[in-house]
Motif scaffolding. Structure first.
Motif, PDB file in Angstrom:
ATOM      1  N   GLY A  27       0.783  -1.224   0.000  1.00 20.62           N
ATOM      2  CA  GLY A  27       0.000   0.000   0.000  1.00 20.62           C
ATOM      3  C   GLY A  27       0.814   1.271   0.000  1.00 20.62           C
ATOM      4  N   GLY A  28       2.133   1.174  -0.312  1.00 20.52           N
ATOM      5  CA  GLY A  28       2.960   2.375  -0.392  1.00 20.52           C
ATOM      6  C   GLY A  28       2.636   3.189  -1.626  1.00 20.52           C
ATOM      7  N   ARG A  29       3.194   4.396  -1.687  1.00 14.72           N
ATOM      8  CA  ARG A  29       2.880   5.306  -2.790  1.00 14.72           C
ATOM      9  C   ARG A  29       3.271   4.722  -4.150  1.00 14.72           C
ATOM     10  N   PHE A  30       4.460   4.101  -4.231  1.00 10.42           N
ATOM     11  CA  PHE A  30       4.907   3.544  -5.504  1.00 10.42           C
ATOM     12  C   PHE A  30       3.951   2.456  -5.982  1.00 10.42           C
ATOM     13  N   SER A  31       3.554   1.577  -5.056  1.00  7.60           N
ATOM     14  CA  SER A  31       2.642   0.489  -5.411  1.00  7.60           C
ATOM     15  C   SER A  31       1.274   1.018  -5.813  1.00  7.60           C
ATOM     16  N   MET A  32       0.789   2.024  -5.077  1.00  9.85           N
ATOM     17  CA  MET A  32      -0.518   2.598  -5.410  1.00  9.85           C
ATOM     18  C   MET A  32      -0.496   3.274  -6.772  1.00  9.85           C
ATOM     19  N   GLU A  33       0.612   3.942  -7.077  1.00  5.70           N
ATOM     20  CA  GLU A  33       0.729   4.593  -8.387  1.00  5.70           C
ATOM     21  C   GLU A  33       0.626   3.554  -9.504  1.00  5.70           C
ATOM     22  N   LYS A  34       1.306   2.439  -9.319  1.00 10.73           N
ATOM     23  CA  LYS A  34       1.281   1.367 -10.310  1.00 10.73           C
ATOM     24  C   LYS A  34      -0.109   0.758 -10.419  1.00 10.73           C
ATOM     25  N   ARG A  35      -0.740   0.498  -9.286  1.00  9.84           N
ATOM     26  CA  ARG A  35      -2.043  -0.163  -9.271  1.00  9.84           C
ATOM     27  C   ARG A  35      -3.188   0.760  -9.680  1.00  9.84           C
ATOM     28  N   PHE A  36      -2.962   2.069  -9.675  1.00  8.23           N
ATOM     29  CA  PHE A  36      -3.984   2.974 -10.187  1.00  8.23           C
ATOM     30  C   PHE A  36      -3.807   3.204 -11.684  1.00  8.23           C
ATOM     31  N   LYS A  37      -2.574   3.100 -12.150  1.00  7.93           N
ATOM     32  CA  LYS A  37      -2.348   3.222 -13.584  1.00  7.93           C
ATOM     33  C   LYS A  37      -3.018   2.086 -14.351  1.00  7.93           C
ATOM     34  N   LYS A  39      -5.531   0.462 -13.123  1.00  2.00           N
ATOM     35  CA  LYS A  39      -6.926   0.501 -12.641  1.00  2.00           C
ATOM     36  C   LYS A  39      -7.269  -0.626 -11.660  1.00  2.00           C
ATOM     37  N   ALA A  40      -6.337  -1.546 -11.377  1.00  2.00           N
ATOM     38  CA  ALA A  40      -6.656  -2.711 -10.550  1.00  2.00           C
ATOM     39  C   ALA A  40      -7.136  -2.319  -9.153  1.00  2.00           C
ATOM     40  N   MET A  41      -6.429  -1.386  -8.490  1.00  2.00           N
ATOM     41  CA  MET A  41      -6.812  -1.027  -7.129  1.00  2.00           C
ATOM     42  C   MET A  41      -8.145  -0.289  -7.107  1.00  2.00           C
ATOM     43  N   ALA A  42      -8.351   0.605  -8.052  1.00  2.00           N
ATOM     44  CA  ALA A  42      -9.624   1.332  -8.111  1.00  2.00           C
ATOM     45  C   ALA A  42     -10.784   0.367  -8.323  1.00  2.00           C
ATOM     46  N   LYS A  43     -10.556  -0.660  -9.130  1.00  2.00           N
ATOM     47  CA  LYS A  43     -11.595  -1.665  -9.372  1.00  2.00           C
ATOM     48  C   LYS A  43     -11.870  -2.480  -8.109  1.00  2.00           C
ATOM     49  N   GLU A  44     -10.806  -2.787  -7.341  1.00  2.00           N
ATOM     50  CA  GLU A  44     -10.988  -3.527  -6.093  1.00  2.00           C
ATOM     51  C   GLU A  44     -11.875  -2.747  -5.130  1.00  2.00           C
ATOM     52  N   VAL A  45     -11.593  -1.456  -5.003  1.00  2.00           N
ATOM     53  CA  VAL A  45     -12.376  -0.613  -4.097  1.00  2.00           C
ATOM     54  C   VAL A  45     -13.817  -0.510  -4.586  1.00  2.00           C
ATOM     55  N   TYR A 226      -9.238  -8.640  -8.349  1.00  2.50           N
ATOM     56  CA  TYR A 226      -8.382  -8.330  -9.488  1.00  2.50           C
ATOM     57  C   TYR A 226      -6.890  -8.453  -9.185  1.00  2.50           C
ATOM     58  N   MET A 227      -6.524  -8.613  -7.910  1.00  8.66           N
ATOM     59  CA  MET A 227      -5.119  -8.620  -7.526  1.00  8.66           C
ATOM     60  C   MET A 227      -4.809  -9.842  -6.683  1.00  8.66           C
ATOM     61  N   GLU A 228      -3.546 -10.214  -6.632  1.00 13.36           N
ATOM     62  CA  GLU A 228      -3.109 -11.296  -5.764  1.00 13.36           C
ATOM     63  C   GLU A 228      -2.797 -10.733  -4.387  1.00 13.36           C
ATOM     64  N   GLU A 229      -3.102 -11.523  -3.354  1.00 17.14           N
ATOM     65  CA  GLU A 229      -2.791 -11.095  -1.998  1.00 17.14           C
ATOM     66  C   GLU A 229      -1.571 -11.830  -1.467  1.00 17.14           C
ATOM     67  N   SER A 230      -0.979 -11.270  -0.427  1.00 13.49           N
ATOM     68  CA  SER A 230       0.181 -11.905   0.196  1.00 13.49           C
ATOM     69  C   SER A 230      -0.296 -12.905   1.239  1.00 13.49           C
ATOM     70  N   ASP A 231       0.644 -13.556   1.919  1.00 14.52           N
ATOM     71  CA  ASP A 231       0.297 -14.501   2.976  1.00 14.52           C
ATOM     72  C   ASP A 231      -0.397 -13.784   4.127  1.00 14.52           C
ATOM     73  N   ASN A 232      -1.218 -14.517   4.881  1.00 14.64           N
ATOM     74  CA  ASN A 232      -1.862 -13.916   6.034  1.00 14.64           C
ATOM     75  C   ASN A 232      -0.908 -13.896   7.231  1.00 14.64           C
ATOM     76  N   LEU A 233      -1.392 -13.390   8.357  1.00 19.96           N
ATOM     77  CA  LEU A 233      -0.543 -13.177   9.521  1.00 19.96           C
ATOM     78  C   LEU A 233       0.071 -14.486  10.030  1.00 19.96           C
ATOM     79  N   VAL A 234      -0.743 -15.532  10.141  1.00 21.10           N
ATOM     80  CA  VAL A 234      -0.238 -16.813  10.644  1.00 21.10           C
ATOM     81  C   VAL A 234       0.803 -17.391   9.696  1.00 21.10           C
ATOM     82  N   ASP A 235       0.514 -17.363   8.392  1.00 19.32           N
ATOM     83  CA  ASP A 235       1.463 -17.895   7.413  1.00 19.32           C
ATOM     84  C   ASP A 235       2.772 -17.116   7.424  1.00 19.32           C
TER      85      ASP A 235
END
Length: 312
Positions: A27-37, A39-45, A226-235
């Motif tokens: 969720g950092g700025r660089f990642s958000m910039e990429k995911r808004f370009k 449209k994946a993050m906007a679509k998720e929301v 639309y996006m892949e998620e990382s491992d959860n807290l336990v994993d």
């Protein structure tokens, strides 16, 4: 305050009626910039917002648009409208004036805010759904410099572990302030008013940090479309424990000592730590190589085990 018998601030207000969903991605700025370009993050929301009761208000925190950079608000509004969300809709909100009279006002249903507004406004306290579309990540060097200034030791040393702890603390503070713009800022009989929050953050430590200042909050998983998620807290912690055990030469180590030794493990909730150990116990028994062809296997002993290895 302690001598005066004042309770800890975190115990004065509970959040048993607040649910937080975390999307396990960067969720950092660089990642958000990429995911808004793309449209994946906007679509998720938009995918989530379109399912929310139209009578409930939604507040969304976004990064500010840098000069010549990605226009986060425009892209998000476009995707919301494509999903059938009326971004200009209003809802009726009851308010109480200074004389105690109840008034009804028309307020925007969809509110877009930017980071920097998370500590100063109470205009959004009628919003029962709050999205943190990314969280501000401060630069390590800048954060270290501020820390050294505050402890008044410019020649001091800062470990990687401490820097990591500072980063998590800063993100948790920003997230807490932003979430507190919504309905959970209002307290009734010691409880925060019901609210649902959505957070985009890959580091599972954000859950531990926020839970310490939002006692009673319930954590849930924001499943992406639309996006892949990382491992959860336990994993995530199971992986860290495994990596640590691979470097350990002792024949036996208690789970308590393991938790004290691993960086940040002490902050993991006891129930989560138990799940971590149980997950390791259920993993396929492949053994851990320790050089010269030797292979040892770590196993759990007892219900609340020490962890130990035996020759494979």
């Amino acid at each position: 305050l302690k001598k005066a018998g004042v309770q800890k601030f975190a115990t004065l207000k509970r959040f048993d009626h607040v649910d937080l969903y975390r999307l396990k991605t960067y969720g950092g700025r660089f990642s958000m910039e990429k995911r808004f370009k793309d449209k994946a993050m906007a679509k998720e929301v938009a995918e989530i917002v379109k399912t929310i009761d139209p009578s409930k208000a939604v507040l969304l925190f976004l990064y500010k648009t840098a000069k010549g950079g990605v226009n986060y608000q425009r892209i998000l509004k476009t995707e919301l409208e494509k999903a059938g969300v009326d971004t200009d809709a209003t809802i009726e909100v009851e308010t109480v004036d200074h004389e105690g009279k109840t008034l009804t006002e028309e307020k925007p249903r969809i509110q877009l805010a930017t980071w920097g507004m998370e500590t100063s406004l109470n205009d959004f306290k009628y919003c029962s759904h709050v999205f943190l579309v990314g969280i501000i990540h401060r630069d390590d060097t800048e954060l270290q410099g501020q820390y050294l200034g505050q402890i008044q030791d410019l020649n001091g040393e800062i470990s990687k572990t401490l820097t990591s702890e500072l980063q998590v603390s800063e993100r948790a503070h920003s997230a807490y302030q932003a979430l507190s713009r919504g309905t959970c800022r209002t307290v009734s009989n010691g409880q925060a008013c019901p609210m649902t929050g959505y957070i985009v953050e890959v580091d599972p430590e954000i859950e531990t940090a926020l839970s310490s200042v939002m006692p009673g909050v319930s954590w849930k998983t924001w499943k992406p479309f639309y996006m892949e998620e990382s491992d959860n807290l336990v994993d995530t912690w199971a992986g860290r424990v495994q990596q640590y055990l691979e470097t350990l030469l002792e024949k036996r180590v208690s789970s308590q000592m393991l938790k004290k030794t691993l960086p940040n493990a002490a902050k993991v909730a006891p129930s989560t730590w138990t799940k971590v150990l149980q997950k390791i116990a259920l993993l396929p028994n492949k053994g851990i190589p320790l050089g010269k062809g030797l292979c040892f296997t770590w196993r759990l002993e007892g219900d609340l085990p020490p962890i130990w290895w035996t020759p494979g």
